[in-house]
Design a protein around this motif. Structure first.
Motif, PDB file in Angstrom:
ATOM      1  N   THR A  74       0.829  -1.203   0.000  1.00 11.06           N
ATOM      2  CA  THR A  74       0.000   0.000   0.000  1.00 11.06           C
ATOM      3  C   THR A  74       0.862   1.251   0.000  1.00 11.06           C
ATOM      4  N   SER A  75       1.915   1.242   0.804  1.00 12.91           N
ATOM      5  CA  SER A  75       2.794   2.417   0.885  1.00 12.91           C
ATOM      6  C   SER A  75       3.461   2.712  -0.452  1.00 12.91           C
ATOM      7  N   LEU A  76       3.724   1.665  -1.242  1.00 11.77           N
ATOM      8  CA  LEU A  76       4.428   1.857  -2.516  1.00 11.77           C
ATOM      9  C   LEU A  76       3.590   2.625  -3.533  1.00 11.77           C
ATOM     10  N   GLN A  77       2.290   2.730  -3.295  1.00 13.29           N
ATOM     11  CA  GLN A  77       1.449   3.522  -4.185  1.00 13.29           C
ATOM     12  C   GLN A  77       1.663   5.015  -3.970  1.00 13.29           C
ATOM     13  N   PHE A  78       2.260   5.385  -2.832  1.00 12.74           N
ATOM     14  CA  PHE A  78       2.423   6.799  -2.491  1.00 12.74           C
ATOM     15  C   PHE A  78       3.874   7.197  -2.235  1.00 12.74           C
ATOM     16  N   VAL A  79       4.711   6.235  -1.843  1.00 10.12           N
ATOM     17  CA  VAL A  79       6.087   6.528  -1.443  1.00 10.12           C
ATOM     18  C   VAL A  79       7.056   5.917  -2.453  1.00 10.12           C
ATOM     19  N   PRO A  80       8.094   6.652  -2.870  1.00 12.88           N
ATOM     20  CA  PRO A  80       9.077   6.094  -3.800  1.00 12.88           C
ATOM     21  C   PRO A  80       9.755   4.852  -3.231  1.00 12.88           C
ATOM     22  N   LEU A  81      10.235   3.978  -4.122  1.00 12.16           N
ATOM     23  CA  LEU A  81      10.836   2.712  -3.714  1.00 12.16           C
ATOM     24  C   LEU A  81      11.979   2.898  -2.734  1.00 12.16           C
ATOM     25  N   ALA A  82      12.889   3.810  -3.030  1.00 16.29           N
ATOM     26  CA  ALA A  82      14.074   3.974  -2.190  1.00 16.29           C
ATOM     27  C   ALA A  82      13.699   4.427  -0.783  1.00 16.29           C
ATOM     28  N   GLU A  83      12.755   5.385  -0.680  1.00 16.22           N
ATOM     29  CA  GLU A  83      12.355   5.872   0.639  1.00 16.22           C
ATOM     30  C   GLU A  83      11.673   4.765   1.440  1.00 16.22           C
ATOM     31  N   ALA A  84      10.750   4.047   0.801  1.00 13.93           N
ATOM     32  CA  ALA A  84      10.051   2.964   1.492  1.00 13.93           C
ATOM     33  C   ALA A  84      11.030   1.895   1.953  1.00 13.93           C
ATOM     34  N   SER A  85      11.983   1.555   1.096  1.00 14.92           N
ATOM     35  CA  SER A  85      12.979   0.540   1.439  1.00 14.92           C
ATOM     36  C   SER A  85      13.848   0.997   2.601  1.00 14.92           C
ATOM     37  N   ALA A  86      14.244   2.260   2.589  1.00 20.63           N
ATOM     38  CA  ALA A  86      15.096   2.791   3.647  1.00 20.63           C
ATOM     39  C   ALA A  86      14.380   2.766   5.002  1.00 20.63           C
ATOM     40  N   ILE A  87      13.095   3.153   5.004  1.00 24.28           N
ATOM     41  CA  ILE A  87      12.323   3.142   6.253  1.00 24.28           C
ATOM     42  C   ILE A  87      12.113   1.719   6.744  1.00 24.28           C
ATOM     43  N   PHE A  88      11.843   0.807   5.797  1.00 26.75           N
ATOM     44  CA  PHE A  88      11.592  -0.588   6.167  1.00 26.75           C
ATOM     45  C   PHE A  88      12.842  -1.251   6.744  1.00 26.75           C
ATOM     46  N   MET A  89      14.018  -0.716   6.443  1.00 24.59           N
ATOM     47  CA  MET A  89      15.266  -1.286   6.964  1.00 24.59           C
ATOM     48  C   MET A  89      15.399  -1.142   8.479  1.00 24.59           C
ATOM     49  N   THR A  90      14.456  -0.433   9.111  1.00 17.14           N
ATOM     50  CA  THR A  90      14.490  -0.317  10.571  1.00 17.14           C
ATOM     51  C   THR A  90      14.027  -1.600  11.253  1.00 17.14           C
ATOM     52  N   ALA A  91      13.523  -2.582  10.488  1.00 18.36           N
ATOM     53  CA  ALA A  91      12.995  -3.815  11.087  1.00 18.36           C
ATOM     54  C   ALA A  91      14.000  -4.506  12.011  1.00 18.36           C
ATOM     55  N   ALA A 144       7.354  -2.366   9.048  1.00 21.36           N
ATOM     56  CA  ALA A 144       8.598  -2.841   9.665  1.00 21.36           C
ATOM     57  C   ALA A 144       8.348  -3.360  11.077  1.00 21.36           C
ATOM     58  N   CYS A 145       7.407  -2.732  11.798  1.00 19.03           N
ATOM     59  CA  CYS A 145       7.064  -3.204  13.147  1.00 19.03           C
ATOM     60  C   CYS A 145       6.438  -4.597  13.081  1.00 19.03           C
ATOM     61  N   PHE A 146       5.482  -4.774  12.169  1.00 18.78           N
ATOM     62  CA  PHE A 146       4.869  -6.096  12.014  1.00 18.78           C
ATOM     63  C   PHE A 146       5.906  -7.128  11.567  1.00 18.78           C
ATOM     64  N   TYR A 147       6.831  -6.702  10.701  1.00 21.67           N
ATOM     65  CA  TYR A 147       7.859  -7.619  10.220  1.00 21.67           C
ATOM     66  C   TYR A 147       8.807  -8.015  11.352  1.00 21.67           C
ATOM     67  N   ALA A 148       9.027  -7.103  12.282  1.00 17.31           N
ATOM     68  CA  ALA A 148       9.857  -7.423  13.439  1.00 17.31           C
ATOM     69  C   ALA A 148       9.195  -8.505  14.296  1.00 17.31           C
ATOM     70  N   PHE A 149       7.894  -8.363  14.522  1.00 16.27           N
ATOM     71  CA  PHE A 149       7.166  -9.409  15.252  1.00 16.27           C
ATOM     72  C   PHE A 149       7.197 -10.729  14.477  1.00 16.27           C
ATOM     73  N   TYR A 150       7.111 -10.626  13.146  1.00 18.07           N
ATOM     74  CA  TYR A 150       7.196 -11.815  12.295  1.00 18.07           C
ATOM     75  C   TYR A 150       8.543 -12.514  12.479  1.00 18.07           C
ATOM     76  N   GLN A 151       9.632 -11.734  12.518  1.00 17.19           N
ATOM     77  CA  GLN A 151      10.960 -12.318  12.685  1.00 17.19           C
ATOM     78  C   GLN A 151      11.106 -12.973  14.059  1.00 17.19           C
ATOM     79  N   ILE A 152      10.533 -12.342  15.074  1.00 20.37           N
ATOM     80  CA  ILE A 152      10.608 -12.916  16.420  1.00 20.37           C
ATOM     81  C   ILE A 152       9.829 -14.224  16.488  1.00 20.37           C
ATOM     82  N   SER A 153       8.647 -14.258  15.858  1.00 15.71           N
ATOM     83  CA  SER A 153       7.877 -15.508  15.840  1.00 15.71           C
ATOM     84  C   SER A 153       8.613 -16.587  15.055  1.00 15.71           C
ATOM     85  N   THR A 154       9.381 -16.191  14.056  1.00 17.03           N
ATOM     86  CA  THR A 154      10.189 -17.153  13.294  1.00 17.03           C
ATOM     87  C   THR A 154      11.259 -17.769  14.181  1.00 17.03           C
ATOM     88  N   ARG A 155      11.807 -16.970  15.078  1.00 18.14           N
ATOM     89  CA  ARG A 155      12.807 -17.495  16.026  1.00 18.14           C
ATOM     90  C   ARG A 155      12.195 -18.581  16.907  1.00 18.14           C
TER      91      ARG A 155
END
Length: 275
Positions: A74-91, A144-155
């Motif tokens: 959804t964010s990619l419809q409004f935010v450029p790829l590089a910006e979205a990717s950079a923010i998502f790297m906070t996961a 990125a917050c949801f993805y962090a929970f996803y990574q923890i559940s993967t552990r």
């Protein structure tokens, strides 16, 4: 590096299709064709990989990944790829912050410093209060917050189920949920768009295979730093396909986010060695 290139290719397809189709239909294609790929590769072995002793956690984990994908696409419809990717790297930074209350892992002051610097860099990219700030820029951060929970559940699942079992549930739950929703949002794709819908699932599925293979061939400490190459692909694809280059503030913020994540990972490996 191949996995990162494929993941950004998937995001690029989603951004392109988002100009015409609903996010629901795009997310459906991502999981549906991923599941088709897994079914083709595993064949008759597929039912054996559906056996799990932690069905509840598998469902929660799959739901977290589905939420992550939906928010990010959804964010990619409004935010450029590089910006979205950079923010998502906070996961990875968020995972470190959550590992204390959820996993009970000790985090020293230097890693906490990395967490705060990473969050500060994300704020710099989003730029709240400025004319360039969009509310949509918060979507990759929430993803990125949801993805962090996803990574923890993967552990939690890493010692319980085979990797392929976890991978199948991720694709199957996403495909089932979105197949129930997509009829309400369906827009018949054109002949030229159908291959892009298929590529969504193929890029996601093959990307996961490449990442798993990398982790079986080399330690996580060797593989993890290469995950930050996604910002290179995102910048390249964003420029070639959408004629967008990130400004200097975004570039600096992305570098700081990546540096903080790498420093946190380095401190984690050092703590394991010391113990």
């Amino acid at each position: 590096m191949l996995a990162m290139a494929l993941f950004v290719s998937m995001d690029t397809c989603a951004k392109y299709l988002g100009q015409t189709y609903s996010t629901v239909q795009i997310v459906w294609a991502r999981y549906f064709f991923h599941l088709i790929l897994l079914s083709f590769v595993l064949g008759r072995r597929l039912p054996s990989f559906l056996v799990t002793g932690r069905i509840g956690l598998q469902l929660i984990r799959s739901g977290l990944l589905l939420l992550t994908t939906t928010l990010y696409f959804t964010s990619l419809q409004f935010v450029p790829l590089a910006e979205a990717s950079a923010i998502f790297m906070t996961a990875p930074v968020i995972v470190t912050a959550l590992s204390v209350p959820i996993l009970g892992e000790p985090v020293g002051p230097r890693r906490w410093a990395g967490v705060f610097i990473g969050f500060a860099a994300a704020v710099v990219i989003i730029r709240p209060g400025s004319e360039t700030m969009q509310l949509a820029a918060l979507l990759p951060l929430v993803a990125a917050c949801f993805y962090a929970f996803y990574q923890i559940s993967t552990r939690f699942l890493s010692d319980q189920d085979p990797i392929l079992t976890t991978l199948i549930y991720s694709a199957a739950i996403g495909a089932l949920v979105m197949s129930a929703l997509v009829p309400f949002y369906w827009q018949t794709p054109t002949l030229e768009h159908w291959p892009i819908f298929v590529l969504l699932g193929l890029f996601g599925g093959i990307g996961h295979f490449a990442l798993i293979k990398a982790l079986t061939l080399s330690p996580a400490a060797v593989v993890a730093p290469f995950s930050y190459t996604n910002i290179i692909w995102a910048t390249l694809f964003g420029f070639i396909l959408f004629d967008h280059l990130p400004d200097m503030i975004t570039v600096i913020g992305a570098v700081v986010v990546a540096a903080s994540g790498l420093y946190i990972f380095h401190r984690e490996q050092a703590a394991k060695t010391d113990s």
